[in-house]
Design a protein around this motif. Structure first.
Motif, PDB file in Angstrom:
ATOM      1  N   VAL A 183      -7.062 -11.672  -3.202  1.00  0.00           N
ATOM      2  CA  VAL A 183      -7.823 -11.514  -4.437  1.00  0.00           C
ATOM      3  C   VAL A 183      -7.794 -10.060  -4.903  1.00  0.00           C
ATOM      4  O   VAL A 183      -7.552  -9.756  -6.080  1.00  0.00           O
ATOM      5  CB  VAL A 183      -9.272 -11.998  -4.240  1.00  0.00           C
ATOM      6  N   GLN A 184      -8.023  -9.130  -3.989  1.00  0.00           N
ATOM      7  CA  GLN A 184      -8.005  -7.717  -4.350  1.00  0.00           C
ATOM      8  C   GLN A 184      -6.604  -7.256  -4.729  1.00  0.00           C
ATOM      9  O   GLN A 184      -6.435  -6.459  -5.662  1.00  0.00           O
ATOM     10  CB  GLN A 184      -8.546  -6.882  -3.188  1.00  0.00           C
ATOM     11  N   ARG A 185      -5.585  -7.773  -4.037  1.00  0.00           N
ATOM     12  CA  ARG A 185      -4.210  -7.387  -4.379  1.00  0.00           C
ATOM     13  C   ARG A 185      -3.837  -7.908  -5.764  1.00  0.00           C
ATOM     14  O   ARG A 185      -3.124  -7.229  -6.521  1.00  0.00           O
ATOM     15  CB  ARG A 185      -3.230  -7.920  -3.330  1.00  0.00           C
ATOM     16  N   ARG A 186      -4.290  -9.109  -6.106  1.00  0.00           N
ATOM     17  CA  ARG A 186      -3.980  -9.664  -7.422  1.00  0.00           C
ATOM     18  C   ARG A 186      -4.611  -8.813  -8.530  1.00  0.00           C
ATOM     19  O   ARG A 186      -3.982  -8.520  -9.556  1.00  0.00           O
ATOM     20  CB  ARG A 186      -4.468 -11.113  -7.510  1.00  0.00           C
ATOM     21  N   ARG A 187      -5.869  -8.381  -8.327  1.00  0.00           N
ATOM     22  CA  ARG A 187      -6.519  -7.523  -9.310  1.00  0.00           C
ATOM     23  C   ARG A 187      -5.774  -6.195  -9.461  1.00  0.00           C
ATOM     24  O   ARG A 187      -5.557  -5.706 -10.573  1.00  0.00           O
ATOM     25  CB  ARG A 187      -7.964  -7.248  -8.889  1.00  0.00           C
ATOM     26  N   GLU A 188      -5.371  -5.620  -8.355  1.00  0.00           N
ATOM     27  CA  GLU A 188      -4.685  -4.333  -8.407  1.00  0.00           C
ATOM     28  C   GLU A 188      -3.326  -4.456  -9.089  1.00  0.00           C
ATOM     29  O   GLU A 188      -2.953  -3.597  -9.891  1.00  0.00           O
ATOM     30  CB  GLU A 188      -4.521  -3.769  -6.999  1.00  0.00           C
ATOM     31  N   LYS A 189      -2.593  -5.527  -8.816  1.00  0.00           N
ATOM     32  CA  LYS A 189      -1.271  -5.680  -9.436  1.00  0.00           C
ATOM     33  C   LYS A 189      -1.396  -5.915 -10.927  1.00  0.00           C
ATOM     34  O   LYS A 189      -0.568  -5.441 -11.718  1.00  0.00           O
ATOM     35  CB  LYS A 189      -0.524  -6.839  -8.743  1.00  0.00           C
ATOM     36  N   ARG A 190      -2.421  -6.633 -11.361  1.00  0.00           N
ATOM     37  CA  ARG A 190      -2.631  -6.827 -12.789  1.00  0.00           C
ATOM     38  C   ARG A 190      -2.975  -5.516 -13.469  1.00  0.00           C
ATOM     39  O   ARG A 190      -2.512  -5.213 -14.580  1.00  0.00           O
ATOM     40  CB  ARG A 190      -3.739  -7.852 -13.021  1.00  0.00           C
ATOM     41  N   ALA A 191      -3.807  -4.725 -12.804  1.00  0.00           N
ATOM     42  CA  ALA A 191      -4.157  -3.429 -13.368  1.00  0.00           C
ATOM     43  C   ALA A 191      -2.940  -2.513 -13.447  1.00  0.00           C
ATOM     44  O   ALA A 191      -2.729  -1.825 -14.446  1.00  0.00           O
ATOM     45  CB  ALA A 191      -5.263  -2.771 -12.545  1.00  0.00           C
ATOM     46  N   MET A 192      -2.113  -2.530 -12.409  1.00  0.00           N
ATOM     47  CA  MET A 192      -0.898  -1.715 -12.403  1.00  0.00           C
ATOM     48  C   MET A 192       0.063  -2.176 -13.491  1.00  0.00           C
ATOM     49  O   MET A 192       0.720  -1.372 -14.158  1.00  0.00           O
ATOM     50  CB  MET A 192      -0.243  -1.775 -11.042  1.00  0.00           C
TER      51      MET A 192
END
Length: 504
Positions: free
Chosen positions: A490-499
């Motif tokens: 979940v946290q990785r998905r948020r970070e990749k979307r932000a990136m």
């Protein structure tokens, strides 16, 4: 029945740990630095021991003996001759070692002759003066040098300069001020507002972020320097814990910005330096010296050799012992000399046995982990101390001492010997077990290859690994992932979307 005292003699066998045996066991687990220190202490206590330098070995290759004592000394090498070369053949006989840069020699020669001697030795370049200026490097600027220079220009008042230097003493290697303001004020006899004012001035030093007391203050100092510390950014800095959790929804609500502005703010945060003092030289870097060197052999196998730099060489001076014994009159003197000779002989035997044991253990490790050396970490086999101990017929505790704090240089890099011992993970198909280190590498590799539309959960990673023949539980995958500081899906998905939004 009458009771009486009797004296009976019985014979029994028992294992007794003598002090010398205990010391020999300790030698196995010594690091290179600890071993050098121990040998130096023994040489200082024992007049019959003398350290042998490689340069001295090279000087002994002279076919004509320089003195009568040269042929009477008994030389011992703490290393093991792992090849067919003799000790003399393995020694470096270059001019740099025959004529070492010995300050004592230069003092005896004098300044003029020392310069001529150094030029003739060939270590200094080919210039007219005998010095190669291209090999000379300026001293690296340390963090304290940079701070002291700015203190001298910022505080003309001596009292405030003294406070600033006291604050500089509390800086760590990353540039953070770890001292307590109240304690510094009490120690210097100054009031707290004065110390805080000096600290505020020091926080304006270059690079931006120095003298911060925590990460929030460090980032705030850098943003103020860029004139970007507005209320929205101040709210973001105050909630770095939410940023670490990738909770961008909560951050948008707290900072009162939309998604685009939040992405721009995150881009500015990423451009900051969380360790402003890390770019300076704080202390001399310690280089890891491998104890064992592994090289490929022409026949496709591996050559395992001990690093001669980690093997101290000592000399037992038999001629001096014989000379002193002739003048020893009292029993105490003769007993002292006998103890010194026994201690010297024990040290040479123990060092040689230590070298043989290290070579034997590392050779078995190389044999067990041949797949890793050839193909990489995915072919690292599960291995434990008992497997190696049984293969070389040693006790498991001996193998544990040998592999403690020792390093092996391989074509794939320098590794600690304990790196090759990993837990076993069963195979899903009943084949050979898998190494836990190899499974960790496989998990990290899969996560690194993720994209925004395909973020793997722990259950998905379990399914992929089981298809590859690795029988692993989801909680084990989660434990390995957390051990590598990898956030959840979940946290990785948020970070990749932000990136992805920042790149767009």
């Amino acid at each position: 029945m009458a009771l009486s005292a009797k004296l009976q003699l019985r014979q029994s066998q028992a294992l007794v740990m003598t002090p010398q045996l205990m010391q020999s066991i300790r030698l196995l687990q010594f690091t290179h630095t600890e071993l050098e220190r121990f040998v130096d202490e023994e040489i200082e206590r024992n007049p019959l021991l003398e350290r042998q330098d490689p340069a001295d070995d090279a000087g002994r290759d002279d076919p004509e003996p320089s003195g009568a004592d040269d042929g009477d000394a008994e030389w011992f090498s703490a290393g093991l001759d792992t090849s067919s070369e003799t000790l003399a053949e393995r020694l470096d006989t270059s001019l740099e070692n025959v004529f070492p840069d010995d300050p004592g020699v230069q003092d005896r020669l004098g300044p003029d002759l020392a310069l001529t001697w150094k030029s003739a030795s060939g270590n200094q370049g080919q210039g007219d003066g005998g010095f190669d200026f291209e090999t000379m490097a300026a001293a690296a600027v340390t963090l304290r040098d940079m701070v002291d220079e700015q203190i001298a220009f910022t505080f003309p008042d001596r009292a405030k300069a003294l406070i600033a230097r006291e604050l500089a003493d509390a800086l760590d290697d990353t540039g953070y001020m770890r001292g307590d303001i109240g304690e510094i004020a009490d120690r210097l006899g100054a009031d707290r507002p004065t110390v805080e004012a000096v600290l505020d001035a020091c926080q304006g030093f270059d690079p931006a972020g120095l003298f911060a007391r925590d990460l929030r203050e460090c980032l705030a100092l850098q943003l103020r320097r860029r004139d970007r510390f507005d209320p929205a950014m101040e709210a973001l800095i105050a909630h770095l814990d939410l940023l670490a959790k990738r909770d961008f929804v909560a951050l948008r609500r707290i900072c009162k910005v939309d998604e685009g502005d939040l992405i721009d703010m995150l881009g500015e945060i990423r451009a900051l330096d969380p360790k402003p003092g890390a770019g300076f030289v704080a202390s001399a870097a310690e280089t890891v010296v491998p104890d064992v060197v592994v090289k490929p052999a022409p026949d496709g196998s591996w050559t395992v050799e001990l690093n001669p730099e980690t093997l101290p060489r000592v000399l037992v001076d038999q001629a001096y012992f014989a000379q002193v014994c002739t003048h020893a009159k009292s029993p105490a003197d003769r007993e002292f000399l006998s103890d010194c000779m026994q201690s010297a002989n024990w040290l040479t035997r123990s060092l040689d046995q230590r070298a043989r044991t290290i070579l034997k253990v590392t050779s078995e490790i190389v044999r067990q982990q041949d797949g890793f050396l050839v193909h990489g970490i995915r072919h690292l086999r599960p291995l434990n101390l008992k497997t190696v101990a049984d293969a070389i017929q040693m006790h498991e505790s001996t193998v544990s001492r040998v592999t403690a704090n020792k390093y092996m240089q391989t074509p794939r890099g320098v590794f600690e010997l304990r790196f090759f011992f990993t837990a076993s993970i069963a195979s899903a198909e009943g084949g050979d077990a898998h190494s836990a280190q190899a499974v960790r590498h496989r998990i990290r590799q899969m996560i690194d290859e993720e994209d925004t539309s395909n973020v793997l959960s722990d259950d998905a990673i379990v399914d992929i690994l089981r298809k590859d023949g690795v029988d692993i539980a989801r909680r084990t995958v989660a434990k390995y992932r957390e051990g590598m500081n990898i956030p959840s899906s979940v946290q990785r998905r948020r970070e990749k979307r932000a990136m992805a939004g920042m790149e767009a």
